[in-house]
Design a protein around this motif. Structure first.
Motif, mmCIF file in Angstrom:
data_model
loop_
_atom_site.group_PDB
_atom_site.id
_atom_site.type_symbol
_atom_site.label_atom_id
_atom_site.label_comp_id
_atom_site.label_asym_id
_atom_site.label_seq_id
_atom_site.Cartn_x
_atom_site.Cartn_y
_atom_site.Cartn_z
ATOM 1 N N LEU A 156 4.893 1.918 -11.380
ATOM 2 C CA LEU A 156 4.981 0.858 -10.378
ATOM 3 C C LEU A 156 6.375 0.243 -10.329
ATOM 4 N N ALA A 196 -6.101 6.706 -8.737
ATOM 5 C CA ALA A 196 -6.964 5.783 -9.474
ATOM 6 C C ALA A 196 -7.967 6.535 -10.345
ATOM 7 N N VAL A 212 0.840 -1.195 0.000
ATOM 8 C CA VAL A 212 0.000 0.000 0.000
ATOM 9 C C VAL A 212 0.879 1.249 0.000
ATOM 10 N N ILE A 234 -4.256 7.247 -3.049
ATOM 11 C CA ILE A 234 -4.479 6.161 -3.997
ATOM 12 C C ILE A 234 -5.764 6.393 -4.777
ATOM 13 N N LEU A 286 2.020 2.086 -3.476
ATOM 14 C CA LEU A 286 0.970 2.743 -4.257
ATOM 15 C C LEU A 286 0.755 4.183 -3.794
ATOM 16 N N GLU A 287 0.683 4.355 -2.489
ATOM 17 C CA GLU A 287 0.430 5.679 -1.933
ATOM 18 C C GLU A 287 1.597 6.629 -2.192
ATOM 19 N N LEU A 304 1.464 3.284 -16.227
ATOM 20 C CA LEU A 304 1.196 2.733 -14.895
ATOM 21 C C LEU A 304 2.248 1.698 -14.519
ATOM 22 N N ASN A 330 3.653 6.695 -4.584
ATOM 23 C CA ASN A 330 3.885 7.026 -5.988
ATOM 24 C C ASN A 330 2.645 7.586 -6.678
ATOM 25 N N ALA A 331 1.659 7.987 -5.888
ATOM 26 C CA ALA A 331 0.441 8.567 -6.462
ATOM 27 C C ALA A 331 0.741 9.885 -7.175
#
Length: 325
Positions: free
Chosen positions: A277, A174, A41, A170, A44-45, A273, A47-48
């Motif tokens: 990542l 998204a 998590v 996130i 993801l957070e 994306l 690299n938002a």
């Protein structure tokens, strides 16, 4: 040679994904914490903001340009949102609108230089970068931070809060991903932008409003990047001049990685994306391994260069194979 073409095509399209999976397995075996849900998590957070900036860059590169001022849009978005709240008592939702509008103005200036005056995107956006950086330096008397400890809770929760247990950063990433995917990959407007990037003169002959779409590309990219700046200031409770520059090279790298994975080697949202990542995973994995800071940055750069070189070489091999088939 024709028998090798299908295998080479498969390698070209999915070779980088194999590299991605290889590093994922490597980090998972080297650190017990890597596969923890909280760590995934965090990737993801963390690299938002990069994802938001890279999506804007994807749009510009797809139109055949480049935006070296994306970091300025990030800075201006967060900076002016804070100024609106601190100096003018603007409510935080309206301050967000102000930040996005000012960030979009960076794209307006770029569009004026590129579309109206005919300056190359590289030189135009490079000039915007220097101008925007100087403005920040002047306002902060040489680059000092602008703290905002009394930041409204609603604004701060953009970076520190969650909705239904999902971090807001996130969620923002998204939403941006979905919107850019629908626009750039599924709409007629996205097809026209790709056509402009592939062959501008042919697109113009086909009746596409090339100048109008270039305006849209630069403005939307800057407005989107400014959202990243707003999230950054919300998380830090301060504005740091030129902080947006740290996202520029990674955003370009993510777009390039994504383009190298596409069959036509064009910028695309899913590929971007994957690039984001990959960069986030490598940075996180090397950090968990406890490497020295300076050595970690060097190794991260070598991994990135090697991965991009592999992807590009696969495309060249496939191109030679197709030409000789």
């Amino acid at each position: 040679m024709s028998r090798r073409a299908p295998a080479l095509a498969l390698l070209s399209r999915y070779g980088f994904l194999a590299v991605f999976l290889g590093f994922f397995i490597f980090f998972a075996t080297r650190s017990d914490a890597f596969l923890n849900t909280s760590n995934l998590v965090n990737i993801l957070e963390g690299n938002a903001i990069l994802l938001v900036a890279a999506l804007g860059m994807t749009l510009v590169v797809a139109s055949g340009g480049i935006d070296l001022s994306i970091g300025i849009a990030i800075d201006f978005g967060g900076w002016l949102a804070i100024v609106a709240m601190m100096d003018h008592d603007v409510a935080w939702p309206l301050a967000i609108v102000v930040g996005i509008a000012v960030g979009a103005s960076v794209g307006v200036f770029n569009s004026f230089l590129v579309v109206w005056l005919g300056v190359s995107p590289f030189l135009a956006t490079l000039g915007t970068f220097f101008i925007g950086g100087s403005i920040q330096q002047i306002y902060t008397s040489g680059g000092g931070q602008v703290p905002f400890r009394e930041m409204p809770e609603g604004y701060q929760k953009l970076a520190t809060g969650d909705t239904l247990g999902i971090p807001n950063e996130i969620i923002v990433g998204a939403i941006a991903l979905m919107l850019f995917y629908v626009f750039l990959e599924r709409s007629i407007h996205g097809k026209r932008i790709h056509a402009i990037g592939l062959q501008r003169s042919a697109a113009s002959v086909a009746g596409i409003n090339v100048r109008g779409y270039l305006w849209v590309a630069f403005i939307v990219a800057s407005a989107t990047a400014s959202v990243g700046g707003i999230i950054a200031t919300a998380g830090l409770r301060q504005f740091t001049p030129l902080a947006g520059f740290s996202y520029l090279l990674d955003a370009i790298a993510a777009v390039f990685i994504g383009a190298s994975m596409h069959p036509q080697q064009r910028p695309n949202v899913p590929g971007t994306l994957v690039g984001v990542l990959f960069l986030g995973m490598v940075s996180n994995g090397l950090n968990l391994m406890g490497l020295d800071f300076n050595f970690r940055d060097a190794l991260e750069g070598l991994i990135l260069v090697g991965a991009i070189a592999l992807a590009v070489s696969q495309r060249r091999v496939l191109g030679r194979s197709g030409a000789s088939a």
